[in-house]
Write an enzyme that holds these catalytic residues in place. Structure first.
Site, mmCIF file in Angstrom:
data_model
loop_
_atom_site.group_PDB
_atom_site.id
_atom_site.type_symbol
_atom_site.label_atom_id
_atom_site.label_comp_id
_atom_site.label_asym_id
_atom_site.label_seq_id
_atom_site.Cartn_x
_atom_site.Cartn_y
_atom_site.Cartn_z
ATOM 1 N N ASP A 170 41.921 36.377 -0.562
ATOM 2 C CA ASP A 170 42.697 35.262 -0.032
ATOM 3 C C ASP A 170 42.465 34.071 -0.950
ATOM 4 O O ASP A 170 41.461 33.380 -0.865
ATOM 5 C CB ASP A 170 42.247 34.952 1.404
ATOM 6 N N TYR A 200 38.857 31.465 7.232
ATOM 7 C CA TYR A 200 40.141 31.301 7.922
ATOM 8 C C TYR A 200 41.211 31.943 7.059
ATOM 9 O O TYR A 200 41.348 31.616 5.875
ATOM 10 C CB TYR A 200 40.430 29.818 8.119
ATOM 11 N N LYS A 230 48.783 27.356 -1.442
ATOM 12 C CA LYS A 230 48.782 25.913 -1.663
ATOM 13 C C LYS A 230 49.042 25.492 -3.112
ATOM 14 O O LYS A 230 49.916 24.675 -3.371
ATOM 15 C CB LYS A 230 47.476 25.332 -1.150
#
Length: 460
Positions: A268, A166, A296
């Protein structure tokens, strides 16, 4: 789970979330929220069809390694906001930095502050591959810019991405996250499957979907179509179909092949960045991508993201060829939080201690499951892990679909939640450990795990 039926079902207020746990107030709040908010929540990961059935927990507060719900239940928290709370909840240093910035300086100016360059220098010093960096608001936004920049730099249009990963919800990459295998083509040659309706036609023509951990499939695809491939977009550790580690040599082969063909390698590191070490997964695993995306871990619980990499690629941003815009990019709250978070993360020995606590949990869970005779094992690296209930090893998304027992995982989650241990009910999410977790937390978690594993063993 039938998504259509779930979408239109009413919250089962009379049905408890987990047997033996009073969550009546959460049920009431969810029923009220559904009248005002589609699905009753503001993100898919909190929705009933993502496992929070018949309703999600409503949180009252969090402190350190614990959260308390509106019914007064306290949990050891391994959900950690799906990863951002690397220091646990309300970390004093980050919280105070944000409060001070707001009270003394403001929030949004649409002009730069000197704090931005200080933060950029910290990122560059920490991450091996970063020459220059731009700030964004979310991981989705940062990935969008990274893929756009790769296309502009290479003057090619295709992006390779991998089933089960994702990379945010933008139209360009929101494909083949968790597709139905019977609709996704053969194992060795998957086809692009939209994550849902509403995608513009033709986007899939710019994507090549591959199985992860298969260097041969990657090499053959690049040999065949390399002249049209702008980038390979990957997580260095697969974190959106549970936790799946790269096979030995896989990332090294990926780096070698992409370099040889002038293809931009994008990591990522939204989840792994600053969590698996100050330099992220790329430093820990010894791989140097061309562009990297972070979110994050960088903000210590506040919304901030970053995208950076090689100076020659970032030059297209510097000269205005590729626009990176955003009213809220590098806002005062984000800058203050990230500066404080990176200062905290740079504390000598912090990641070693975080790893030690995490390793104790991972090894302990593995032993508990083995001692109970369950067909299960734990996969992880540092403060990132997941339990797989499977009789075979899982190396990619299709392995997970075929071999992971989602029903046993749900029963595992229910048992742990009833005993005060919180993580996501979906096996395709992860358990996160924070610097606020103590060995006492780990011991209490393992005590709960022994009880739940014993119950599962009697019924499996």
């Amino acid at each position: 789970m039938n998504i259509d039926n779930t979408l239109h079902s009413k919250p089962a207020v009379g049905t408890g979330l987990v047997a033996g746990l009073d969550t009546a107030r959460s049920a009431q709040l969810f029923e009220a929220a559904c009248k005002l908010i589609p699905g009753g929540v503001n993100s898919t990961a909190r929705a009933t069809w993502s496992g929070w059935s018949p309703y999600p927990l409503f949180v009252k507060s969090g402190q350190g390694s614990r959260v308390t719900d509106v019914d007064g239940n306290e949990y050891i928290d391994y959900l950690l906001g799906l990863g951002p709370m690397i220091f646990g909840h309300r970390p004093p240093r980050v919280t105070q930095a944000v409060v001070d910035f707001i009270q003394n300086r403001g929030t949004v100016f649409a002009l730069p502050t000197e704090d931005e360059a200080r933060l950029a220098q910290k990122v560059i010093d920490a991450v091996p591959s970063i020459d220059q960096v731009r700030l964004c608001n979310t991981g989705t936004e940062a990935v969008l810019y990274a893929t756009r920049l790769a296309r502009a730099f290479t003057r090619r249009h295709k992006i390779i991405r991998f089933e089960g990963m994702y990379h945010g919800f933008s139209d360009g990459v929101y494909w083949s996250k968790h597709p139905a295998i019977d609709k996704a083509g053969p194992d060795a040659h998957p086809i692009a499957v939209a994550q849902g309706p509403g995608m513009p036609r033709g986007v899939e023509d710019n994507l090549i979907i591959l199985p992860w951990n298969d260097p041969q499939a990657l090499a053959e695809t690049i040999a065949r179509e390399g002249d049209s491939i702008a980038a390979v977009l990957t997580e260095p550790v697969m974190c959106n179909t549970g936790c799946i580690l790269p096979q030995p040599g896989y990332l090294e082969a990926m780096r070698e092949i992409t370099s040889k063909h002038g293809i931009v390698l994008i990591f990522d590191e939204v989840i792994t960045g600053f969590r698996l070490g100050l330099g992220g997964a790329q430093a820990r695993l010894g791989i140097k991508p061309d562009l990297s995306v972070f979110a994050k871990g960088i903000g210590g619980g506040f919304p901030v993201a970053a995208m950076g990499g090689r100076a020659d690629i970032m030059a297209l941003v510097a000269n205005g060829t590729v626009s990176m815009a955003g009213t809220y990019s590098a806002n005062g709250i984000a800058i203050a939080a990230a500066n404080a978070a990176l200062d905290e993360l740079a504390t000598p020995g912090l990641h070693a201690q975080l790893d030690a606590v995490s390793d104790e949990l991972r090894a302990g869970l593995g032993k508990v499951l083995a001692d109970a005779g369950l067909p299960a094992y734990v996969v992880g690296i540092g403060p990132l892990m997941q339990v797989w209930f499977a009789r075979k090893p899982i190396h990619n998304y299709r392995d997970a679909e075929r071999h992971a027992d989602q029903e046993i995982f749900r029963r595992w989650w229910q048992g742990m939640l009833a005993r005060g241990v919180l993580f996501h009910p979906g096996a395709y999410e992860n358990l996160f450990v924070s610097t606020a977790h103590t060995r006492a937390d780990i011991a209490a978690t393992l005590d709960a795990a022994r009880a739940v594993a014993a119950e599962l063993a009697r019924s499996v």
